[in-house]
Design an enzyme around this catalytic site. Structure first.
Site: not given
Ligand SMILES: *Cc1c(COP(=O)(O)O)cnc(C)c1O
Length: 365
Positions: A104, A200
């Site tokens: 990420y 997510k």
């Molecule tokens: C999106 C994401 C993050 C960061 O999360 P946010 O909620 O956007 O701060 C961290 N790790 C992974 C694998 C991600 O897909």
């Protein structure tokens, strides 16, 4: 807050049932069935909850449900990056972290910044090369893993790597955002901390930004939990109760959403493999994310993203709606990611509708 769901022996209930039941108040005549949404910055003295920067009943409800799913103790944070930052607070100053060379982009950028200011030494590894990762652990302080990785979908051998870290006294963190606790439970393989972007799959509706860390239910895990709790309270950028309440509501349907997204993704990965405009399909064989490399390069990949009607051209993933994005359009994306790679976050729509829309966009590329 109940810690035991009502009814039959809770240990015999499946996660699908528990995630529906957990995080509710004990049954009482006239009591509310839904989880509490508590909007109060302070609390009457003498109880467990004191002040909203250190605790909130809505946080506790969400943490009870997520902790149960992962098999640990959860702490909700304001975003996935807040969870990443909390987990990285476990790295001693000028300590050594073993981390994926492509992961990420927020994690990659954070580690690079710490390295540049002399606050950390970063040993970058190919997470699919188990022997190389194990060799890099000697003398390290922290192992950072993400599996499958975002967006290359590389899968690490978690049992071997987490066991090797444990044997060497190296603290381990696994970002479990892509797998969700339904498909992978890193604490069972010996991880010390699990990190989530709750934004997510866990929240699942592209309407909140939220994160979480989950620690093991061991003495060592509880000590880490205490450090992370202190970090959250003193760092101060905490989650709003409304966001957490929405995330808990989303979490209730995690099973249905992940099952459907995964079934759709498997079917689309098969169909994409024989489309002439697709040079390569990446899919671990499970999970709801598929990455494709579009024949014709970055420009053709951008044309695909611009041409869909049903698939939403946007960053982020794990929502009910299917989304796609050429990842290298983000300047901080690691150069290991091919510039014609389009990440597909497969949603829960009808798979034939998704295929027709995507195939039409690919035909035009
Ligand atoms: C999106 C994401 C993050 C960061 O999360 P946010 O909620 O956007 O701060 C961290 N790790 C992974 C694998 C991600 O897909």
């Amino acid at each position: 807050m109940t810690t035991t769901p009502p009814g039959p022996d809770p240990d015999r209930l499946s996660p699908a049932t528990r995630v529906v039941q957990l995080g509710r108040e004990a049954a009482a005549a006239g009591g509310q069935v839904g989880a509490p949404l508590v909007l109060s910055s302070t609390y009457h003295a003498g109880g467990d909850v004191v002040y909203a920067r250190s605790g909130n009943p809505t946080w506790s409800a969400f943490e009870e449900a997520l902790g149960d799913l992962e098999g640990g103790d959860a702490l909700v944070l304001a975003s996935g990056m807040a969870a990443v930052t909390a987990a990285l607070s476990l790295l001693p100053h000028a300590g050594t972290v073993v981390a994926p060379d492509a992961a990420y982009n927020g994690v990659v950028a954070t580690l690079a910044a710490r390295e540049a200011e002399g606050a950390a030494t970063v040993r970058r590894v190919d997470v699919t090369d188990t022997a190389a990762v194990v060799a890099a652990l000697d003398g390290a302080d922290l192992l950072w893993l993400e599996s499958p990785t975002n967006p290359l979908l590389e899968v690490a051998d978690l049992p071997t790597l987490l066991g090797a870290a444990r044997d060497r006294g190296v603290l381990s963190v696994v970002d479990n955002t892509f797998a969700t606790p339904l498909l992978q439970r890193p604490l069972e393989h010996g991880a010390d901390v699990v990190v989530h972007s709750v934004t997510k799959y866990l929240a699942g509706h592209s309407d909140v930004l939220l994160g979480a860390v989950v620690t093991a239910r061991s003495d060592a895990g509880r000590a880490v939990h205490e450090r992370l709790t202190t970090h959250r309270t003193l760092h101060g950028g905490v989650a709003g109760p409304m966001e957490v309440w929405l995330a808990l509501r989303g979490l209730r349907t995690l099973h249905l959403r992940v099952e459907r997204a995964q079934a759709n993704a498997g079917e689309l990965a098969d169909r994409l493999a024989s489309h002439p405009a697709v040079a390569r399909v990446r899919h671990p064989g499970w999970g709801g994310i598929v990455s494709i490399e579009v024949a014709g390069g970055a420009e053709a990949a951008e044309r695909v993203c611009a041409a869909t009607r049903l698939w939403v051209h946007s960053t982020s993933l794990g929502g009910v709606e299917s989304q796609l994005e050429r990842r290298r359009r983000i300047p901080s994306e690691p150069p290991q990611v091919p510039d014609n790679l389009v990440r597909l976050s497969v949603g829960i729509e009808d798979v034939d509708d998704l295929w027709r829309d995507l195939a039409r966009a690919l035909d035009r590329a």
